[in-house]
Design an enzyme around this catalytic site. Structure first.
Site, mmCIF file in Angstrom:
data_model
loop_
_atom_site.group_PDB
_atom_site.id
_atom_site.type_symbol
_atom_site.label_atom_id
_atom_site.label_comp_id
_atom_site.label_asym_id
_atom_site.label_seq_id
_atom_site.Cartn_x
_atom_site.Cartn_y
_atom_site.Cartn_z
ATOM 1 N N LYS B 219 24.053 119.583 15.909
ATOM 2 C CA LYS B 219 24.305 118.872 17.203
ATOM 3 C C LYS B 219 25.795 118.922 17.506
ATOM 4 C CE LYS B 219 25.585 114.454 17.654
ATOM 5 N NZ LYS B 219 26.381 114.383 18.937
ATOM 6 N N GLY B 271 34.001 115.078 11.533
ATOM 7 C CA GLY B 271 34.666 114.170 12.585
ATOM 8 C C GLY B 271 35.483 113.058 11.788
ATOM 9 N N SER B 272 35.429 111.976 12.174
ATOM 10 C CA SER B 272 35.988 111.032 11.857
ATOM 11 C C SER B 272 35.720 110.195 10.509
ATOM 12 C CB SER B 272 36.098 109.519 12.780
ATOM 13 O OG SER B 272 34.824 108.940 12.606
ATOM 14 N N THR B 273 36.699 109.569 9.781
ATOM 15 C CA THR B 273 36.298 109.076 8.296
ATOM 16 C C THR B 273 35.612 107.903 8.533
ATOM 17 O OG1 THR B 273 38.363 109.875 7.379
ATOM 18 C CG2 THR B 273 37.444 108.154 6.501
ATOM 19 N N GLU B 274 35.642 107.229 9.491
ATOM 20 C CA GLU B 274 34.972 106.082 9.639
ATOM 21 C C GLU B 274 33.178 106.495 9.682
ATOM 22 O OE1 GLU B 274 35.551 104.310 13.455
ATOM 23 O OE2 GLU B 274 34.056 102.687 13.254
ATOM 24 N N GLY B 276 31.952 109.447 9.053
ATOM 25 C CA GLY B 276 31.744 109.976 7.566
ATOM 26 C C GLY B 276 31.402 109.126 6.395
ATOM 27 N N GLU B 293 33.805 116.923 6.346
ATOM 28 C CA GLU B 293 35.357 117.060 6.763
ATOM 29 C C GLU B 293 35.885 115.905 7.731
ATOM 30 O OE1 GLU B 293 38.410 117.985 8.068
ATOM 31 O OE2 GLU B 293 37.521 119.838 9.234
ATOM 32 N N CYS B 327 42.063 117.930 13.187
ATOM 33 C CA CYS B 327 42.155 116.949 12.078
ATOM 34 C C CYS B 327 43.325 117.306 11.154
ATOM 35 C CB CYS B 327 40.927 117.198 11.426
ATOM 36 S SG CYS B 327 40.272 118.825 11.241
ATOM 37 N N GLU B 425 45.248 108.108 11.925
ATOM 38 C CA GLU B 425 45.166 109.315 12.739
ATOM 39 C C GLU B 425 44.994 109.061 14.202
ATOM 40 O OE1 GLU B 425 41.125 111.507 12.325
ATOM 41 O OE2 GLU B 425 42.531 113.563 12.138
#
Lengths: 308, 515
Positions: B219, B271-274, B276, B293, B327, B425
């Site tokens: 995706k 993508g973002s840590t949130e 993830g 990642e 990133c 970030e």
């Protein structure tokens, strides 16, 4: 041996002979930051043998004990990681030496609450000794097997080296209380991680006893911390604790697995949960692999220009 | 090397001048002196003229065919440089997700059973075809994502091709990658990728998965679907068996449905840590394997004994490459106290020569911010940085176009470690500059973050490089360079920047089961 066994019992002696000397019984405690404290909670639970006689009272570690253990492990991390790999290897080998010397005591303890022959229990101890020897040997070799130099398309020197992740929580299963504990603990330990381990719940004595092995093997304080207690109480703390960087566990229960895997969502813990029943703990091919160390390594890739 | 304005900020390995060369630093400082007195030259536009037709409506790619979505919903994909709609993209529904996962599952046994050297040939073909159509993909990438054409042309597309070529060669050598173990594919992989390097991230995800015998449902990000869908054309051209790769377009809902699908064996997310962490939550207890990642707030550390011109060039590359949508961007700059004024002077001077504007112009260094939402986020951070007391510097004199999403390359001074711009970030062309006195202090401050993706060190002293590189908590450490990437070089983070690696030998690990 049977004599010693019954003499060690806390309950009234079943021996027919008159007891001419009252034995000195061992108090089992936690192993935390290099010392042997009781649980701060003051709680204990009774371990009975198969005949229903009381064998010992084990400390029932609290959340606070767990947090203290994580703190000790975090503090010990930098110095342990920076010891030479050769040195760490020798310390693990020393643990094997100490365990060999205590093989008899472990063999007895392993027969307390599980119906098994002396020979069978001894086999578990011997396998645990061999496991420590094996991972002691891996300490200065896994970086060569798992790291590498990378042929990047440009004028750069580029290589990948594995480093220890940090503080690893070990959750041992009920069965094979010594061998499984050692199998889960030695791989992260040899790489420079520090460990907070929760031992078998149904047979916790071997865990408490293993602290004596660590304490006499030049394992620096805080590098290995051993708790006895209840998974239901302590697993959620392991999951949520941000000072825990990884989890190495073997469990039988799907809900326990899920609890531990949720630790990833908390602070990206590195989590390896094995199905305890599916592991052949006695199989060196399966359990002596560097891929048991790998989940608790961070691969660091370093670039530098190369030109004159 | 010519006028410094023409210097590329692009970390292309092929065209790159080796850094650390003795003569380079001297030449650079001469240029600096000469130019300080001159006014900067203007450039005539140098637009990329290849035109790439884009279909008005685009659907999904499932089981080897382009097909309409089960639902009726479409969303626009716009050109962030002028806000014009490029195409309407189908939003994949739960039913589409089911169909795609089913197709991948059906294709799995055949693909996994192919001899490695045969799987390899598909990937080699793919790499070759992508190289042949490179210009078209570069233009499309820049149209859809807003990045400068010279970056998509010199980095994104060639690196994507390189990833397929590199991993193709692994397909028949996996037994040698994991000594003592038999290698099996993991199964059906759900791969969710971000908008900052749309095709390159697709390549990072697809290449190792396919080489190891897995099948995939990919995706792409909502704002950048076009190159992934065009890649599907190539998959048809190379006659990849149907179902081995399926592509679903859509937003967060589509991604969540795909991630939660019970027939998916492995989930890979960049993508973002949130997000993830949310995916980690949904995967817990399901038996799915997971690689993430995630974000970063990477430190770039300049010591007094560094070659300063090279260091400043590296800082520029580190934070302004791809508008800072990277990133591993070097978004925290730590400068040793004694050289702070000099470094700031050079930074300011170099920023003045960065050209911001039309991404399709071959001279452009900094293109458009990828989407409005991100643009707003960056503006908010700029505002917050100022309100917390840091000093914002935007010294560039490029006049920005009226339409589209733009942000002047920026840096903050007077930044405290507690400031939001030093901790979070931003994912934009915004640098936080701080100073330090000793290597020990630099280490402590650099590591004082939940992230651990990358780090940069600038010093001419070898032992200091290794001491720092060993103790920085980062998955990639660039010494006297920054933002270098290669298919053979593992990429990924420590701590909350995720787990698992992409690229190189270690990157294969996520796509195999070891027996």
């Amino acid at each position: 041996m049977a004599k010693t066994q019954s003499q060690n019992s806390l309950g009234k002696s079943k021996g027919k002979r008159k007891v001419d000397r009252l034995p000195v019984l061992k108090t089992y405690k936690l192993y935390l930051n290099g010392g042997f404290p009781r649980t701060e909670s003051g709680r204990s639970w009774k371990i009975e043998d198969l005949n229903g006689s009381t064998r010992a009272h084990l400390c029932r570690a609290s959340r606070k004990d767990l947090r203290d253990a994580v703190q000790a492990a975090a503090k010990a991390r930098s110095a342990w990681g920076r010891k030479t790999a050769y040195n760490r290897g020798q310390i693990l080998y020393r643990m094997a030496e100490m365990l060999e010397g205590k093989a008899e005591e472990f063999t007895q303890v392993l027969q307390w609450s599980q119906k098994r022959t002396r020979r069978h229990a001894l086999k578990e101890v011997e396998a645990a000794i061999d496991r420590l020897v094996c991972f002691g040997g891996w300490a200065d070799k896994f970086p060569q097997v798992l790291g590498c130099a990378n042929p990047v398309a440009g004028p750069y020197y580029n290589f990948t080296v594995p480093e220890a992740t940090g503080v690893i929580a070990v959750i041992a299963p009920d069965a094979q209380p010594l061998l499984a504990l050692v199998s889960l603990l030695a791989p992260p330990l040899c790489a420079g991680n520090t460990v907070v381990a929760l031992g078998s719940e149904s047979q916790p004595a071997a865990t408490a006893l293993f602290g004596e092995v660590c304490a006499t093997s030049d394992v620096p304080p805080g590098v290995v911390n051993l708790l006895t207690g209840f998974r239901q109480e302590l697993l959620p703390v392991v999951r949520d604790h941000r000072g825990v960087d990884g989890i190495h566990a073997a469990v039988d229960d799907a809900e326990e697995r899920r609890t531990l895997e949720l630790g990833r969502a908390e602070n990206l813990k590195r989590v390896r949960v094995l199905d305890a029943g599916a592991v052949d703990w006695y199989d060196p091919r399966e359990c002596h692999s560097p891929y048991w160390i790998e989940p608790f390594l961070e691969m660091k890739t370093i670039w530098h220009p190369s030109s004159s | 090397m010519g006028h410094p304005k023409q210097e590329s900020t692009v970390p292309s390995l092929e065209s790159d001048k080796p850094q650390g060369a003795q003569g380079e630093g001297e030449a650079a400082s001469h240029r600096f002196d000469d130019l300080a007195a001159e006014t900067l030259w203007d450039y005539a536009p140098a637009p990329e003229t290849v035109s790439v037709p884009v279909a008005d409506r685009q659907g999904l790619f499932i089981d080897g065919d382009f097909c309409p979505s089960d639902g009726k919903e479409f969303f626009p994909s716009i050109n962030p440089a002028n806000e014009e709609v490029l195409s309407e993209i189908a939003a994949a529904t739960q039913a589409d997700v089911d169909r795609a996962v089913q197709a991948a599952r059906k294709a799995l046994p055949g693909w996994a059973a192919l001899p490695g050297h045969e799987r390899a040939k598909y990937l080699f073909r793919l790499a070759r075809r992508l190289q042949e159509r490179a210009r078209e993909f570069a233009v499309l990438e820049t149209l859809d994502g807003g990045k400068p054409i010279k970056e998509s042309r010199d980095v994104d597309i060639p690196e994507a091709a390189k990833h397929f070529f590199y991993h193709a060669g692994w397909a028949d050598k996996l037994d040698y990658a994991f000594p003592g173990r038999q290698v099996r594919p993991v199964g059906v992989c759900a791969q969710i990728i971000p908008w900052n390097f749309p095709l390159l991230m697709a390549a990072w995800k697809l290449a190792p998965a396919l080489a190891c015998g897995n099948t995939v449902v990919l995706k792409p990000a909502e704002t950048t679907s076009l190159t992934a869908l065009r890649l599907a054309e190539i998959l048809q051209e190379i006659e990849l068996p149907p179902g081995v790769v399926n592509i679903l377009t859509g937003g967060g809902e589509t991604g969540a449905a795909l991630a939660a699908h019970p027939k998916v064996d492995k989930l890979a997310f960049t993508g973002s840590t949130e997000v993830g962490k949310k995916l980690a939550q949904s995967a817990a207890g399901t038996g799915k394997s997971l690689t993430l990642e995630l974000g970063g707030k990477s430190p770039n550390i300049i010591f007094e004994d560094a070659s300063l011109d090279q260091a400043v060039e590296g800082v520029i590359q580190g934070i302004y490459f791809n508008q800072g949508h990277v990133c591993c961007a070097g978004s925290r700059l730590f400068v040793q106290e004694g050289i702070l004024p000099e470094v700031l002077g050079k930074l300011e001077w170099r920023l003045k020569s960065l050209r911001v504007g039309d991404p399709m112009d071959k001279n452009t260094d900094v293109g458009a911010i990828n989407n409005r939402e991100q643009w707003q986020r960056i503006q908010d951070y700029l505002q917050q940085g100022r309100s917390e007391g840091a000093v914002l510097h935007q010294v560039g004199d490029s006049s920005l176009p009226d339409r589209g999403f733009w942000c002047q390359p920026s840096f903050f001074t007077g930044v405290q470690p507690s400031h939001v711009v030093a901790r979070e970030e931003i994912f934009g062309p915004v640098l936080a500059v701080m100073s330090f006195r000793t290597p020990e202090e630099a280490l402590q401050r650099a590591n004082n973050t939940p992230y651990g993706l990358a780090a940069g060190i600038w010093t001419d002293k070898g032992s200091k490089i290794f001491e720092m590189a060993g103790r920085l908590q980062a998955g990639v450490v660039w010494c006297n360079t920054y933002n270098r990437f290669d298919a053979s070089s593992p990429f990924g983070g420590f701590k909350e920047s995720g787990f698992g690696r992409e690229g190189g030998l270690q990157g294969l690990r996520a796509y195999v089961k070891l027996q």
